[in-house]
Scaffold this active site. Sequence first.
Site, PDB file in Angstrom:
ATOM      1  N   ASN A  13      -4.246   3.805  38.331  1.00 34.79           N
ATOM      2  CA  ASN A  13      -4.445   3.472  39.746  1.00 34.79           C
ATOM      3  C   ASN A  13      -4.414   1.946  39.867  1.00 34.79           C
ATOM      4  OD1 ASN A  13      -5.368   3.027  42.325  1.00 34.79           O
ATOM      5  ND2 ASN A  13      -7.435   3.837  41.967  1.00 34.79           N
ATOM      6  N   TRP A  14      -3.319   1.444  40.371  1.00 37.20           N
ATOM      7  CA  TRP A  14      -3.166  -0.018  40.443  1.00 37.20           C
ATOM      8  C   TRP A  14      -3.956  -0.637  41.590  1.00 37.20           C
ATOM      9  CZ3 TRP A  14       2.087  -2.659  38.934  1.00 37.20           C
ATOM     10  CH2 TRP A  14       2.381  -2.356  37.604  1.00 37.20           C
ATOM     11  N   LYS A  15      -4.482   0.196  42.491  1.00 42.35           N
ATOM     12  CA  LYS A  15      -5.221  -0.292  43.665  1.00 42.35           C
ATOM     13  C   LYS A  15      -4.354  -1.303  44.423  1.00 42.35           C
ATOM     14  CE  LYS A  15      -9.419   0.959  41.321  1.00 42.35           C
ATOM     15  NZ  LYS A  15     -10.837   0.750  41.100  1.00 42.35           N
ATOM     16  N   HIS A  99     -10.672   8.613  46.778  1.00 38.33           N
ATOM     17  CA  HIS A  99     -11.210   7.618  45.850  1.00 38.33           C
ATOM     18  C   HIS A  99     -12.471   7.007  46.455  1.00 38.33           C
ATOM     19  CE1 HIS A  99     -11.644   3.932  43.548  1.00 38.33           C
ATOM     20  NE2 HIS A  99     -10.936   4.548  42.600  1.00 38.33           N
ATOM     21  N   GLU A 101     -13.465   4.106  46.714  1.00 39.18           N
ATOM     22  CA  GLU A 101     -13.234   2.929  47.570  1.00 39.18           C
ATOM     23  C   GLU A 101     -12.795   3.354  48.965  1.00 39.18           C
ATOM     24  OE1 GLU A 101     -10.681   0.874  44.796  1.00 39.18           O
ATOM     25  OE2 GLU A 101     -12.409   0.712  43.459  1.00 39.18           O
ATOM     26  N   GLU A 169     -15.312  10.342  38.838  1.00 37.99           N
ATOM     27  CA  GLU A 169     -15.482   8.901  38.687  1.00 37.99           C
ATOM     28  C   GLU A 169     -16.856   8.484  39.208  1.00 37.99           C
ATOM     29  OE1 GLU A 169     -11.475   6.753  38.507  1.00 37.99           O
ATOM     30  OE2 GLU A 169     -11.878   7.064  40.630  1.00 37.99           O
ATOM     31  N   GLY A 175     -14.926  -0.203  37.551  1.00 37.44           N
ATOM     32  CA  GLY A 175     -14.748  -1.648  37.519  1.00 37.44           C
ATOM     33  C   GLY A 175     -15.941  -2.432  37.008  1.00 37.44           C
ATOM     34  N   SER A 214     -13.996   2.546  34.104  1.00 41.14           N
ATOM     35  CA  SER A 214     -14.074   1.655  32.939  1.00 41.14           C
ATOM     36  C   SER A 214     -13.500   2.262  31.662  1.00 41.14           C
ATOM     37  CB  SER A 214     -15.522   1.187  32.723  1.00 41.14           C
ATOM     38  OG  SER A 214     -15.969   0.430  33.836  1.00 41.14           O
ATOM     39  N   GLY A 235      -8.198   2.423  36.217  1.00 49.22           N
ATOM     40  CA  GLY A 235      -7.972   1.380  37.206  1.00 49.22           C
ATOM     41  C   GLY A 235      -7.485   0.107  36.540  1.00 49.22           C
ATOM     42  N   GLY A 236      -8.397  -0.831  36.316  1.00 51.78           N
ATOM     43  CA  GLY A 236      -8.049  -2.169  35.818  1.00 51.78           C
ATOM     44  C   GLY A 236      -7.152  -2.150  34.588  1.00 51.78           C
TER      45      GLY A 236
HETATM   46  P1  PGA Z   1     -11.600   1.146  36.550  1.00 54.09           P
HETATM   47  O1  PGA Z   1     -11.268   1.951  37.905  1.00 54.09           O
HETATM   48  O2  PGA Z   1     -10.824   1.791  35.439  1.00 54.09           O
HETATM   49  O3  PGA Z   1     -11.136  -0.269  36.846  1.00 54.09           O
HETATM   50  O4  PGA Z   1     -13.072   1.233  36.327  1.00 54.09           O
HETATM   51  C1  PGA Z   1     -11.121   3.333  37.882  1.00 54.09           C
HETATM   52  C2  PGA Z   1     -10.748   3.831  39.257  1.00 54.09           C
HETATM   53  O5  PGA Z   1     -11.252   3.306  40.265  1.00 54.09           O
HETATM   54  O6  PGA Z   1      -9.935   4.765  39.378  1.00 54.09           O
END
Ligand code: PGA
Length: 252
Positions: A13-15, A99, A101, A169, A175, A214, A235-236
């Site tokens: 997930n590149w956000k 998600h 967010e 999640e 993050g 993470s 994510g990251g």
């Molecule tokens: P993260 O994000 O790997 O940066 O913790 C995961 C996500 O939000 O899907």
Amino acid sequence: MSQLERRPLIAGNWKMNGLKASSAELVRIIQGAANVGAGADLLICPPATLIMSFAEAARGSRIAVGGQDCRAEPSGAFTGDVSAEMLADLGATAVIVGHSERRTLHQETDAVVRAKAAAAWRAGLTAIVCIGETRAEREAGQTLAVLGRQLDGSLPAGVSAANLVIAYEPVWAIGTGLTPTSGDVAQAHEFIRERIVATHGEAGQAVRILYGGSVKPSNARELMAIANVDGTLVGGASLKATDFLGIAAAYS
Ligand code: PGA
């Protein structure tokens, strides 16, 4: 169905990260994917602006491309929004919905997430439905109650292994570099499996349940060994080919 029969999925997930120049990183992922994670499906979800070029670059490779969100309606007066049909039209095969967010920053309720999942199915996309508790909910001992409520509210009827992936999640793990203990992940995933089967029948046995929050190359192997963990939503670490492929390598 045993874990071995569910093909793992590693989804990135590149956000809201990535410009046209980021296609160079995608090319590194495509090239590196030829050598790692042969036993897994690989998916990159870039911002909507990059889906078309990424889908074209990835055509014929092991990398599938997905969206990060969609609106429930197929078209209409919804300025700035993108429908599931539009994502499919660009070459996406999946879309993340719900998600944390989106749930937090856009006040998306379970009912909204369910409508988005149904829209994904209408457009022929796999819906990756995200659920997870906040730190306060975990500390209050509410984790499983929250997961149950989110599952009951966010999943349309008609679940299948092809049309649905669940991503667990924990909001506090996204993050932050923090991850739950293996025992806590195992408990959550077992609960999710039982709940989907109880509500949606035997099809729930084949639905993949990803862990997200993470995930890095250094903890991917430990996480994938946990029962009912059928891959990860990253994510990251998905923004760098070496990290994403390092995670995929745990699934070789
Ligand atoms: P993260 O994000 O790997 O940066 O913790 C995961 C996500 O939000 O899907």
